[in-house]
Design an enzyme around this catalytic site. Structure first.
Site, PDB file in Angstrom:
ATOM      1  CB  CYS A 242     -34.916-103.578  -5.468  1.00 40.91           C
ATOM      2  SG  CYS A 242     -33.358-103.331  -6.331  1.00 40.91           S
TER       3      CYS A 242
ATOM      4  CB  CYS B 126     -18.771-106.848   4.196  1.00 35.02           C
ATOM      5  SG  CYS B 126     -20.027-107.825   4.422  1.00 35.02           S
TER       6      CYS B 126
ATOM      7  CB  CYS C 219     -24.846-103.590   8.350  1.00 31.02           C
ATOM      8  SG  CYS C 219     -24.820-104.027   6.806  1.00 31.02           S
TER       9      CYS C 219
ATOM     10  CB  CYS D 261     -33.971-110.272  -3.642  1.00 23.23           C
ATOM     11  SG  CYS D 261     -33.823-108.663  -2.500  1.00 23.23           S
TER      12      CYS D 261
ATOM     13  CB  CYS E 174     -31.291-110.436  -6.807  1.00 27.64           C
ATOM     14  SG  CYS E 174     -30.467-108.961  -7.089  1.00 27.64           S
TER      15      CYS E 174
ATOM     16  CB  CYS F 262     -21.445-102.247   7.541  1.00 28.71           C
ATOM     17  SG  CYS F 262     -21.529-103.216   6.019  1.00 28.71           S
TER      18      CYS F 262
ATOM     19  NE  ARG G 267     -21.166-109.984   8.720  1.00 30.62           N
ATOM     20  CZ  ARG G 267     -21.286-109.408   9.864  1.00 30.62           C
ATOM     21  NH1 ARG G 267     -22.074-109.438  10.854  1.00 30.62           N
ATOM     22  NH2 ARG G 267     -20.022-108.402   9.703  1.00 30.62           N
TER      23      ARG G 267
END
Ligand code: SAM
Ligand code: DTB
Ligand code: SF4
Length: 348
Positions: free
Chosen positions: A58, A193, A102, A65, A62, A133, A265
């Site tokens: 990616c 979400c 999801c 991550c 972040c 999702c 959640r």
């Protein structure tokens, strides 16, 4: 609004939220339970399954991550999965008792060339009778509309932390970028979400800031994932100081009070939580989990452990509530039959 229902507010001040966090623990949990019971069955937890449809490499940075291309976490990268393979996983998720599927992709944003495949995935998963999702990174107005038109129910895009702490964690997209994506999702008619991660070295004030951002959105997210940081070797946060479990539970309770109608959640981090800790988060108002042995790339509790936990706590999986359409009618009838046989989930 029924008379005994807590009002949904969008003007929470820092002082008010801090006052909630400073309540004695038992008072806070009692208050959260009272609010929870106004809107939800306290013994039901919504169950979703995650699948990484495109893994690693990616371009975002972040710091938490494992999928960021900026860090070497030893993760095996995978291109966008074939639609059929995704649908096969969705079928398995449904058979195991999940009601929402999801799909996550490690992208800055979806590329035009990927949209037809992603749209086929949405349509195929929906046709199985599951809620859909996706979490694909940033969305502009056009892509949000395309996904909504395909029938995508929820879009996950987290604010992650407070605006003040955000720059310590991510530099490749701004807080405002995230708010813009949420705006496009809302405008398209999909459900939101959005939540965050705790245990990244943020202060209590940052946790207050995150919850204020979420609750004070023009319409509160329907689903609010609260992740406990999963410390992955090779990421800059691999040695982050562990958050006190009681502070995590408090944050769930405050989220419940501020966002009474939202599903809160209990997301990443359950693998390292005891059954008692998870039970406390349900007591504090968490009413949704990711179910299945893998999150996107990191482990989640084994399904039999979750089934045992639900059984020990007398918790039932929440059934999908949806208006019937031609393709889904039979699926809903089946689900209702399964609901009558409460043991189906435990024996899955
Ligand atoms: N790439 C997309 C994005 O960031 O919008 C979607 C996938 S991303 C993995 C979804 C969310 O997972 C992140 O926003 C973050 O809140 C959460 N997450 C990622 N890595 C995590 C970790 N190590 N521990 C806890 N939560 C994590
Ligand atoms: C969310 O808030 N948590 C999920 C979901 N939304 C997409 C993802 C958690 C990822 C944890 C790290 C991993 O497994 O890669
Ligand atoms: Fe990429 Fe999402 Fe991971 Fe950030 S959280 S590095 S955007 S996959």
């Amino acid at each position: 609004m029924q008379q005994d229902q807590t009002e949904i507010r969008h003007d929470w001040s820092e002082q008010e939220v801090r006052a909630l966090f400073e309540l004695p623990f038992n008072d806070l949990l009692f208050k959260a339970q009272l609010v929870h019971r106004q809107y939800f069955n306290p013994n039901e937890v919504q169950v979703s399954t995650l699948l990484s449809i495109k893994t690693g490499a990616c371009p975002e940075d972040c710091k938490y991550c494992p999928q960021s291309g900026h860090y070497n976490t030893g993760l095996e990268k995978e291109r966008l999965m074939q639609v059929d393979a995704v649908l096969e996983k969705a079928k398995q998720a449904k058979e195991s008792g999940s009601t929402r599927f999801c799909m996550g992709a490690a992208w800055k944003h979806p590329a035009d060339k990927d949209m037809p495949y992603v749209i086929e995935m949405v349509k195929g998963v929906k046709a199985l009778g599951l809620e859909t999702c996706m979490t694909l990174g940033m969305l502009d107005e056009g892509k949000a509309e395309q996904l909504a038109d395909a029938g995508l129910d929820y879009y996950n895009h987290n604010l992650d932390t407070s605006p003040e702490f955000y720059g310590n964690i991510i530099t490749t997209r701004t807080y405002q970028d995230r708010l813009d994506t949420l705006h496009h999702v809302r405008e398209s008619g999909m459900k939101i979400c959005s939540g965050g991660i705790l245990g990244m070295g943020e202060t209590a004030t940052d946790r207050i800031g995150l919850l204020r951002q979420l609750a004070n959105l023009p319409k509160q997210p329907e689903s609010v994932p609260i992740n406990m940081l999963v410390k992955v070797k090779g990421t800059p946060l691999e040695n982050a100081e562990t958050l006190d479990n009681l502070d995590f539970i408090r944050t769930i309770a405050v989220a419940r009070i501020m966002m009474p109608q939202s599903h809160v959640r209990l997301s990443a981090g359950r693998e390292n939580m005891s059954d008692e800790m998870q039970a406390m988060t349900f007591m504090a108002g968490a009413n949704s989990i990711f179910y299945g042995e893998c999150l996107l790339t990191t482990p989640n509790p084994e399904t039999h452990r979750d089934l045992q936990l639900f059984k020990r706590l007398g918790i039932n999986p929440e059934q999908r509530i949806s208006e019937a359409d031609d393709t889904q009618e039979q699926v809903i009838i089946n689900n209702l039959q399964k609901q009558q046989d409460k043991s189906f989930f435990y024996e899955a």
